[in-house]
Design an enzyme around this catalytic site. Structure first.
Site, PDB file in Angstrom:
ATOM      1  N   GLU A   1      -5.197  -8.509  -0.558  1.00  0.00           N
ATOM      2  CA  GLU A   1      -5.954  -8.349   0.692  1.00  0.00           C
ATOM      3  C   GLU A   1      -7.384  -8.009   0.321  1.00  0.00           C
ATOM      4  O   GLU A   1      -7.618  -7.178  -0.559  1.00  0.00           O
ATOM      5  CB  GLU A   1      -5.420  -7.211   1.566  1.00  0.00           C
ATOM      6  CG  GLU A   1      -4.073  -7.397   2.186  1.00  0.00           C
ATOM      7  CD  GLU A   1      -3.696  -6.196   3.070  1.00  0.00           C
ATOM      8  OE1 GLU A   1      -4.612  -5.473   3.531  1.00  0.00           O
ATOM      9  OE2 GLU A   1      -2.497  -5.983   3.271  1.00  0.00           O
TER      10      GLU A   1
ATOM     11  N   GLU B   1       0.799  -1.228   0.000  1.00  0.00           N
ATOM     12  CA  GLU B   1       0.000   0.000   0.000  1.00  0.00           C
ATOM     13  C   GLU B   1       0.835   1.284   0.000  1.00  0.00           C
ATOM     14  O   GLU B   1       0.663   2.158   0.859  1.00  0.00           O
ATOM     15  CB  GLU B   1      -0.991  -0.028   1.162  1.00  0.00           C
ATOM     16  CG  GLU B   1      -1.976  -1.177   1.050  1.00  0.00           C
ATOM     17  CD  GLU B   1      -3.106  -1.134   2.068  1.00  0.00           C
ATOM     18  OE1 GLU B   1      -3.051  -0.315   3.011  1.00  0.00           O
ATOM     19  OE2 GLU B   1      -4.053  -1.937   1.913  1.00  0.00           O
TER      20      GLU B   1
END
Length: 507
Positions: free
Chosen positions: A276, A159
């Site tokens: 995810e 991220e």
């Protein structure tokens, strides 16, 4: 209305839902509860890969600088890495490697994330970062073999479009990190799989800019990765978080996003891994422990494989410490399992999927029907979820199917396994117990027992090569029905009335 299920398969059911599962930081795998939980998951579900943060963080201890005879040197130690990867392979699961976070003594700054302080700044020495990556991948190849490690995807960071996970969310700095890392991996072996950028949802134009960068610089990319969550802003309470959810169809929209955005770019057609996904992105949101979460995600597991090459549930276990050590057995953790192998309703959604056949017969808004090579038909059905309020979801939802069963027998055996607000629900049982923070052994045993699905069976008549199945679902119920033709071996002298000696005597 009764749905007539086609006799012939319409294709194969994707198992993209089983390709990977998430985990807490890397070194947590050294713990007994973690390994016991993973063994349970692998026995009943069987994921192929496992991905988590912190492989290169200080807790794993790979990067070890020292001074000797006045010169600064770096030693790379793999004591913990070997123990964790050995344990994974022994349990039949392979790493999905995430390269991060930054060792503190290699970091250019002191910004960290999570309770366990993962450093999220670029390296102060880019050559030493490359040496760290090269040494780690080379060690894995030497220990486990090139053919094995070629099957382990290698993802660069986590991220980076969020300032919490990459200092300043600096895309130019991430591009530099990705370029150096990807080339370093390929120096070890050109067929190793490397990819990224592991973006958080709502990434804007990050992915397109990444595609333009790697194309212009001829940087290797073997797969694209992104994350997906549907929760909104957080309402914090002590040791917990509550959030509004978007409809679960938004997860499928997010899954489709990378492929759609990359059309016409140099990365079009690459495998897409959602590394995810979950309802909430918080590890302390009670929604994860509920039957609602299972029913909410059921249509995602049923259809997600049509959109991406994998989508990885975050995470398999509550052995997870991003916001600190959990304060209670059930605390809203991401896990399919709570601590001590207490199964949550979403665990059973996955276990149900693992028992389905691979031949897809039909799929609807509230059901999925498959068949396997033996002729066994499996039906997964779920009650619709209304996220407008706690009690908004309906009860008594019905699914009516006419199912083909090509067999000469006259009867089929149907085994139904269900979880709902009332059944197979450790959260409901734990709440009724008074939410004990540290259950004693008797309570733990009871929670494990009450967390198992409710199972029932019935005989269904086969008429014209079909059986009719009527399912009435409780609120937030997810149910699996397994249907097999009966080979009746009842002896001709059997008489039910004789159980109590009241039947006519044989002569």
């Amino acid at each position: 209305m009764r749905v007539s299920v086609p006799k012939e398969p319409t294709g194969r059911l994707s198992d993209a839902w089983r390709y990977c599962v998430g985990t807490g930081r890397f070194e947590l795998a050294l713990r007994r509860d973690y390994q016991d939980s993973l063994a349970t998951v692998q026995r009943e579900i069987g994921f192929r890969h496992i991905r988590g943060h912190g492989l290169l963080s200080d807790g794993v201890g790979i990067y070890r600088p020292y001074e000797h005879r006045g010169a600064r040197r770096v030693h790379h130690s793999f004591t913990y890495v070997d123990q964790v990867v050995d344990a994974y392979l022994d349990l039949g699961i392979k790493p999905f490697l995430e390269l991060g976070f930054m060792p503190a003594e290699l970091a250019s700054g002191d910004q960290t994330v999570f309770w366990w302080n993962g450093n999220v700044t670029p390296p102060r020495s880019w050559p030493e970062w490359a040496d760290l990556v090269r040494a780690t991948i080379s060690h894995l190849v030497d220990r486990y073999g090139l053919a094995e490690v070629r099957g382990w995807p290698i993802e660069v960071w986590n991220e980076p479009n969020l300032k919490e996970f990459w200092a300043g969310a600096d895309q130019e700095a991430y591009h530099r990190l990705y370029e150096l890392t990807a080339h370093t991996v390929k120096e070890v072996d050109a067929e190793l799989q490397v990819g990224g950028p592991a973006l958080a949802p709502s990434a804007g134009d990050w992915l397109l800019r990444f595609a333009d960068f790697v194309a212009a610089r001829d940087v290797p990319v073997d797969f694209v990765s992104q994350h997906a969550y549907t929760s909104g802003s957080a309402q914090h309470v002590p040791f917990g978080t509550h959030q509004r959810l978007a409809p679960s169809s938004r997860l499928l929209e997010q899954f489709a996003g990378p492929g759609r955005k990359l059309r016409g770019t140099a990365l079009a057609g690459l495998p897409v891994h959602i590394t995810e996904f979950n309802s909430s992105y918080r590890p302390d949101n009670p929604i994860h422990d509920t039957a609602l979460n299972a029913a909410y995600l059921a249509p995602v597991l049923a259809a997600g494989g049509d959109l991406v090459d994998s989508f990885s549930y975050w995470t398999f276990s509550d052995v997870f410490e991003e916001v600190g050590v959990p304060t209670a057995l059930l605390h809203g953790g991401f896990g399919l399992l709570a601590h001590r192998q207490v199964k949550k309703p979403t665990y059973h959604l996955y276990a149900f999927m693992a028992r389905m056949g691979d031949l897809l017969l039909t799929r609807g808004l509230d059901h999925l029907v498959t068949r396997d090579a033996t002729g066994r038909v499996t039906v997964l059905a779920w009650a619709p979820v209304d996220i407008s309020g706690r009690d908004a979801s309906p009860t008594g939802h019905t699914v009516r199917l006419s199912i083909p069963l090509d067999a000469p027998q006259r009867t089929a055996f149907a085994l139904r396994s269900s979880v709902s607000e009332e059944a197979g629900n450790a959260w409901a049982a734990w709440s009724a117990m008074g939410r004990p923070r540290s259950p004693d052994q008797r309570q733990l045993d009871l929670l494990r027992e009450l967390a198992e699905p409710v199972r029932r069976h019935q005989a269904l008549p086969i008429a014209g090569g079909r059986v009719d199945l009527d399912l009435t679902l409780d609120r937030h119920e997810v149910t699996l029905v397994e249907i097999t033709a009966v080979a009746d071996e009842t002896p001709p002298w059997w008489d039910e009335d004789r159980l109590l000696g009241t039947g006519r005597e044989e002569r």
